[in-house]
Design an enzyme around this catalytic site. Structure first.
Site, short mmCIF file in Angstrom:
data_model
loop_
_atom_site.label_atom_id
_atom_site.label_comp_id
_atom_site.label_asym_id
_atom_site.label_seq_id
_atom_site.Cartn_x
_atom_site.Cartn_y
_atom_site.Cartn_z
CG ASP A 67 -0.03 -0.69 2.31
OD1 ASP A 67 0.92 -0.19 2.60
OD2 ASP A 67 -0.83 -1.06 3.41
CG ASP A 136 -9.11 -1.82 11.95
OD1 ASP A 136 -7.48 -2.28 11.91
OD2 ASP A 136 -9.28 -0.91 11.99
CG HIS A 138 -5.84 -2.68 8.90
ND1 HIS A 138 -5.77 -1.68 9.92
CD2 HIS A 138 -4.34 -2.41 8.59
CE1 HIS A 138 -4.83 -1.07 10.52
NE2 HIS A 138 -4.20 -1.38 8.92
CD GLU A 143 -8.62 0.61 8.56
OE1 GLU A 143 -8.62 -0.49 9.26
OE2 GLU A 143 -7.50 1.48 7.85
#
Length: 360
Positions: A67, A136, A138, A143
């Site tokens: 990314d 979380d 990801h 996400e």
């Protein structure tokens, strides 16, 4: 899925580096997927040390980043292109320009996403993808709530992710970008092997959902449960043994290939299975040749203890002989569970073939 629990970040780094060293030994021109953040830093230190010691080379490797932030200037030190240059590319013998990332400076972000996906597809996607995991759940910047079949796309970072990453921006959450370009989950799943590194108590809930939870968009990393981490290939007239049932879609039957393609196929195979135990000397000899072909490219073999194999394979050293379902399961699980064991047995088989079966 293989779950390895080790007692330190350094031990994790060494184990992950073993996987990469094994890959590059068998395939020097491999395609490697890289991750950013704090979790892979000890791994990159270990890889740099091994490269400096001459144990591993990245000279033919092509890399793809997961990314990139959108909105940071080209010279910003926290751009992921700068991070990977600083922490890996410049520290090993990888060619300049061989480590690719999404072009988040392109004003047409959708075109940048499509171009990056196309570049990965043209390279055959990654042989091994290094991953971290967010608190979380990801992976990449996929996400919670996003589709599980996504491809490279522009993403919006959650407040949780921006707070987690503020430590890289002098603890100023407002300095953390709000958008990114990320490989999608389906893109990540194209990799032939996934190695996820998770450290820190704040990752515990995410890892629990990854390992034990249901596959859900709420916990993006859970999609990895569907990944066939190890692929096995079957050849010839063999019908699959019941010992392979537990490995489901990890098993692939190898179709007919011309003899001159077999070395390349077997070189990219984790384990060669040659358990023809028919009362047919031709078929038995054909399977013995499969062991010979696999050994020449350092791929370990599991075979039935028919006459050709009893004479050629030294059990546990140059391959494995298995006559019962339990012996098949034990041999397969041993090789699936340890890249180092696959490398050891394959290398010893290759050595024996060259010493004893090559023309004088």
């Amino acid at each position: 899925m293989q779950l390895v629990i080790l007692d330190s970040a350094q031990a994790l780094a060494q184990r992950a580096a073993d996987e990469i060293e094994s890959l590059l030994t068998s395939k020097p021109a491999a395609v490697l997927g890289t991750a950013t953040g704090s979790s892979p830093l000890p791994l990159y230190d270990e890889l740099a040390a091994r490269c400096a010691a001459g144990r591993i080379s990245f000279a033919e490797v092509t890399g793809f980043m997961l990314d990139e932030y959108v909105g940071l200037p080209e010279d910003h030190p926290e751009r992921y292109a700068a991070f990977m240059e600083r922490n890996l590319r410049s520290r090993v013998d990888m060619r300049p320009g061989a480590l690719h990332g999404p072009d988040a400076l392109n004003p047409d972000l959708q075109a940048a996403c499509e171009d990056y996906e196309a570049a990965m597809a043209a390279a055959g996607y990654c042989d091994l993808q290094i991953l971290g995991i967010g608190s979380d759940g990801h992976i990449g910047f996929n996400e919670p709530g996003g589709p599980l079949d996504s491809r490279t796309h522009v993403g919006v970072l959650t407040e949780q992710t921006r707070r987690d990453n503020a430590r890289f921006f002098d603890d100023d959450v407002d300095a953390v970008p709000t958008h990114c370009i990320t490989q999608g989950l389906a893109t990540i799943m194209e990799a032939r092997r996934l190695v996820l590194i998770a450290t820190g108590s704040n990752k515990a809930e995410a890892v629990e959902h990854l390992v034990e939870g249901e596959v859900s968009e709420d916990w993006p990393a859970s999609v990895m449960q569907r990944h066939p981490e190890i692929e096995l290939w079957l050849g010839g007239l063999l019908e699959p043994s019941k010992a392979l049932d537990a490995f489901g879609d990890r098993v692939r039957r190898m179709p007919f290939r011309p003899w001159y393609e077999l070395p390349a196929v077997l070189r990219d195979t984790d384990i060669c299975l040659a358990p023809l135990a028919l009362d047919n000397r031709f078929n038995e000899s054909k399977s013995a040749i499969k062991w010979l072909e696999a050994a020449l490219v350092a791929t370990p073999t599991i075979a039935s203890p028919t006459e050709p194999f009893r004479e050629a394979i030294d059990p546990g050293r140059t391959g494995f002989l298995a006559s019962t379902e339990q012996e098949w399961e034990e041999a397969i699980e041993l090789l699936i569970g340890s890249a180092a064991e696959r490398t050891r047995v394959g290398a010893q088989a290759q050595r024996e073939v060259l010493l004893h079966y090559s023309p004088e």
